[in-house]
Structure formats: C-alpha cells, structure tokens
Design an enzyme around this catalytic site. Structure first.
Site, PDB file in Angstrom:
ATOM      1  N   GLU A  75      34.196  58.092  31.077  1.00 25.57           N
ATOM      2  CA  GLU A  75      35.477  57.918  30.402  1.00 25.57           C
ATOM      3  C   GLU A  75      35.631  58.773  29.143  1.00 25.57           C
ATOM      4  OE1 GLU A  75      38.177  56.268  31.340  1.00 25.57           O
ATOM      5  OE2 GLU A  75      37.224  55.604  33.209  1.00 25.57           O
ATOM      6  N   SER A 339      50.504  14.590  72.962  1.00 24.92           N
ATOM      7  CA  SER A 339      49.807  13.355  73.339  1.00 24.92           C
ATOM      8  C   SER A 339      48.787  12.888  72.316  1.00 24.92           C
ATOM      9  CB  SER A 339      49.124  13.550  74.690  1.00 24.92           C
ATOM     10  OG  SER A 339      50.091  13.636  75.723  1.00 24.92           O
TER      11      SER A 339
END
Length: 572
Positions: A75, A339
């Site tokens: 950086e 069901s």
C-alpha cells in the site's frame, strides 16, 4: 503588496471552498458504526455476521511483524519517509498511468487512505481529493507514524462487514490477528484495494493471486526473503467456505434480534445449528434435486431438522441455493400439506377413545357432491386405523375424522400442536387442503415424538456466555395417546407409504403427503438416534405450483429423509 493581498484573499477563498463542509477531525475519530451481530454455530464456529464487525483493537507490538510489513509493502512503501503526501509516488503513478493510457496505479499514501476512511466519502472528485490531502496533513501533524499505522490497521475496511485486521482475521481464518501466518497476512494486506473483488469467501482464487502479489512486494522491499516468499506461496490456502445455505437459518435468527435485543448493542450469539446436520441436509438435498429431481421437474425443496426434546433447530435449508433465491420455503412458504394433515384427524380420534387396532371402513364415500378418491388403494372392506394411516387411505381417513369430532376437531388438534393458519370447515381439510409452513408441521410431529409436549422452534442458545431460557413445552397431548401416534407413524415407514424413509437399525416414523396434480410432496417424521431423537420435515415442489412428474411424499421426500440421516450417521 496589492498582488500579495489579492493572492491571500484568493487563497483564503479557495481554502474556504474546499474545507467549508469538511467534518470536524476530532469528532470523526470517534467510531461511528452499526451494532454488529455475530452468529456462531453450536460448536462456536462463525456462521454469519450483520452490521459492522470490529475485532480487538491491537497495538503494533501485539501483531506479528509480517502483518504491518505486508500492508506497507503493497500500500505505501515510502510511508515512513513522506509527510502524508508522497510527491515521488504521485509522479510515479502519473507516469505509469500516462504510459498505459489508463488508470492502473494510484498515488495515494496510506495516510490519505486513512483520511478518506475516517472522514470522507468514496466520491471521486477533485474537491474530495483536496480535502483528503488536507486531512492527511492534519493526521501527520497530530499522530506519529506508528500511531497512524495502528489506526489504519484497526479501522481499514476488509470486506464481509469486517473493519480492521483483527475482525477480518477472525472472519476469514477463524483466528486473532495476533496469530496470523505470513500467507494469511498477505491475503489480508491485499484486501484494501478491492475488498469485494478479493474477498476470500466469494473469490478465493482472486484472493490468493492478490496475496502472491503482496508476497512479491514484501520480497522486493526486503521484508522477507525469496525462500520465505516461496514457502508462503506453498502454504497459502483459503479455509473452506461457511455453509452456503446456512443463510436461511441466519436470516431467520436476524429477524428476531431487534425484538429480543432492542438496545442496539454488539452481540455474539451461539446458535443451535449443528454444522454436521447442516452439511448432511445441504449436500443430500442438492444432489437429489440435481439428479432425480431434475428428471421429475422438481424445482425446489426445503428441509428442517429439530431436536424433539427442546425444539432446537439443528439444520434448515429453505431452498436449493441461498445465493440465487434467499426466500425461506421452510419458514415463510405456506403450502398445502396433503396427507400429512391426516395426522391430526387420527390424533383427534384417539383422544376420543379410538385405538390403532380398531376397524374402519375403506370403501367409497360420498358427502354431498364430494367423493374422495383412494388412488391405487384396493378396497378391503375395512382396515385398522393403523393400516389406514400407514397406507394413507383417504376414505378411511375421512371416516376417522368424523369419529374424532369432524373438521373443527382436526383444526383444533393442529393448532394445539403449533400449526398456525386457518383451515377449512369441510371434510376435505383432512386431506390437507389448508395451508401450513414446513417448520410448523415439523414442530407438530416433534411434539408427538417427545411424548406430547408442544415444541416451539428456536435458534438462539447462548449470548455472551449466558444460556438463554428455552421456550416452555406444555403437555398438549397425553403421553399414552402420543405413544399410539408414534406406533402408527412407525407403521408408515415399516410397511406403508413411507417405506423409502426406513433406515436399517434406526427407529423411524412419519407421514407422507402429496397434493393434487403432484404440486407438493411432503415427508415429515422422526428418528431415534444415538445423540437424541430428531424430527425432520421435508417438502418438495415448485415456486409457481407447476406439477411435478409423479413425485409423491413416499418417493423423493421419503428417500431424502433416509439419505440425510445416513449422511449424518456416517459423518459425510
């Protein structure tokens, strides 16, 4: 003198133009963020985060030397030489960009990045860049280089809601920044440039490629040797991604956080989700939908696993892929249960004195203009209640419902066991013509499996080391009646419509469900396992109600029930 006066006025005007809306530096240093919520699985592993996640505030001496070295190498190599602005770096970037004919390199210093992150927006404009430079100069006059580097490392955004190296190390690697290795430090240092693009979770290949660039930069600056760089490249790997579908469970928990914890504070919540169950559910559901499901035109499925003794949710899949469809079909989709709803009719009949061995007629039946069909069932004249339940005989179920008090009694039994919704008042309700969620239906079956105590599903177990109170579990069905229901459910998997769900050596029971035109297929049941009894609910269908190709509750859903249990038992 006039030129000096007018020049001074002009300079003052320029400064006012650039600085009139700049934030107060001392106020901006105060941390402003959304409260974070961190969810952990039952074994303490990170599951999900929400809000802005900050880790421990660390000093440089608390970190391994290669972590700040990695940041500076990639950086801002001249960080300790410049005064906040780097004319050499700016000139280098301008030359490189002019040579390439595009913006390929930036000239911002680490101090300028810190100024932007702390005080300013990400707006791209000349005015914002001037403000950034002024703020950088102020920071350099206010703090030492070590202090600036510490602030940067503790405040920089590194993706996935993580601010600072410690939070990012915990999110991506499950460790504190105090203990990151050289390869891990390189991956973290590569994130500030593009946190989303280099995110190790969403783009592991991009993260490792960027990490190799960082290692090369560290070698070039002398922070590491060539041999250390090569060894780190060999060791570099991204941990396995968190559960891809655990997002449904996480969202379900996040929805309750504001109500249960309205004081807007940071939270670390230990949940009930079992990663082994979740993995078994995800892998088997995806495999079944991709193979047999695709051939049978099954678009979606949902699965819930509950601990019957407490109601703790052990696994939840609300669809086939959370990334493409976050809608939770396990908790939010109301579908016809078919069901499986007969369970409540038989329960009501047992509560009125019936017994599983009692006989019931299974012949044709007409009620007004309605006559239920028995599908492939061949009439025997009469069958026991247990056989009628196991074989899911429709006409017999309607007669059992009448013995148990009619549609109102069926709806009351369902509500008592925790199934929310409005159900019809005609006889068709016994065949599942109402609507219910998978989570509610699974909870109801869990109550029958645990001896008749109502189950309220929950997903939060502990917060900040303190166990949370479990929901009350009132007795809503007599233990003897619940035992009779379990006997009938075991007949379903032993010799009935749910035979595909049977697991050798494991006591199982449940009920199948299929709706008209094969639009919904269900299997809900329980399994008595060495670690405790669980209830598992499974639904399959399509979001727009398109029919499936002969998919019944006793086929793919029952099979998935068995495969999930087998996968969990085998650890795969």
């Amino acid at each position: 003198m006039l030129l000096a006066i007018w020049g001074g006025l002009f300079l003052a005007a320029v400064l006012i133009f650039f600085t009139w809306d700049m934030p107060r530096a001392d106020a901006a240093l105060a941390r402003q963020r959304r409260p974070s919520v961190t969810l952990q699985s039952s074994d303490g592993n990170l599951l999900a985060t929400q809000g802005d996640l900050y880790g421990e505030t660390l000093r440089l001496r608390d970190m391994p030397r290669h972590l700040p070295a990695a940041i500076l190498a990639i950086e801002d190599r001249r960080f300790r030489e410049h005064f906040g602005l780097d004319p050499v770096g700016i000139a280098r970037a301008l030359y490189r960009n002019f040579s390439e004919g595009d913006v390929v390199q930036g000239g911002s210093t680490l101090t300028q990045q810190l100024a932007k992150n702390l005080f300013l927006s990400s707006e791209r404009s000349f005015r914002r860049k001037v403000q950034e430079a002024l703020m950088a100069l102020w920071l350099e006059s206010r703090f030492s280089k070590d202090q600036l580097l510490e602030i940067y490392l503790n405040r920089v955004y590194l993706g996935a809601g993580a601010w600072g190296v410690d939070a990012a190390a915990r999110v991506y690697f499950g460790v504190s920044a105090r203990r990151v290795t050289l390869p891990q430090a390189a991956i973290l240092a590569g994130l500030p440039q593009a946190p989303s693009r280099h995110n190790p979770r969403s783009n592991p290949d991009g993260a490792t490629a960027r990490g190799r660039d960082v290692l090369a930069a560290m070698r070039d600056t002398g922070a590491i040797t060539e041999a250390q760089m090569e060894a780190a490249i060999e060791e570099m790997q991204i941990p396995p991604r968190p559960s891809r579908n655990g997002g449904w469970f996480a969202d379900w928990i996040f929805e309750d956080v504001p109500t249960k914890f309205p004081d807007s504070r940071d939270l670390v919540i230990r949940t009930t989700l079992d990663r082994r169950w979740q993995q078994a559910v995800e892998s088997r559901l995806a495999a079944l939908l991709d193979r047999e499901g695709a051939a049978a035109r099954v678009g979606q499925g949902a699965v819930v696993v509950l601990d019957v003794e407490s109601g703790a949710v052990r696994a939840m899949a609300g669809g086939r892929d959370f990334r493409t469809s976050p809608f939770n079909r396990a908790t939010d989709a109301r579908r016809q249960p078919g069901s499986t709803f007969k369970t409540f009719a038989f329960l009501a009949a047992l509560e009125r004195g019936a017994s599983p061995g009692d006989a019931v007629a299974d012949g044709p039946l007409r009620m007004g203009g309605w006559s239920p069909s028995n599908g492939h069932w061949r009439t025997r004249g009469s069958v026991t209640l247990e056989e009628a339940f196991a074989q899911s005989v429709n006409t017999a179920a309607v007669r059992v419902m009448q013995q148990g008090g009619g549609p109102r009694a069926v709806a009351e039994a369902a509500h008592r066991l925790g199934v929310e919704g409005r159900f019809g008042r005609d006889a068709s309700v016994v065949l599942g013509t109402g609507e219910a969620t998978l989570l509610d239906m699974t909870s109801a079956f869990a109550a029958l499996a645990n001896g008749g105590r109502r189950v309220t599903p929950f997903g939060m177990a502990r917060i900040e080391g303190v166990n949370l109170a479990m929901p009350a579990m009132p007795q809503v069905v007599e233990p003897g009646t619940a035992a009779q229901m379990r006997r009938m459910m075991q007949a379903v998997t032993a010799r009935g419509t749910g035979r595909a769900a049977a697991v050798p050596g494991v006591v199982t029971g449940g009920k199948t469900g299929t709706t008209q035109d094969y639009k919904d297929a269900w299997f809900i049941g329980y399994a008595a396992l060495p670690g405790g009894t669980v209830a598992i609910g499974i639904w399959m269908g399509n979001d727009r109600n398109q029919p499936m190709e002969d998919v019944r509750g006793g086929t793919l859903p029952a099979r998935l029930f068995r495969e999930v249990i087998e996968a969990r038992l085998s650890g795969g």
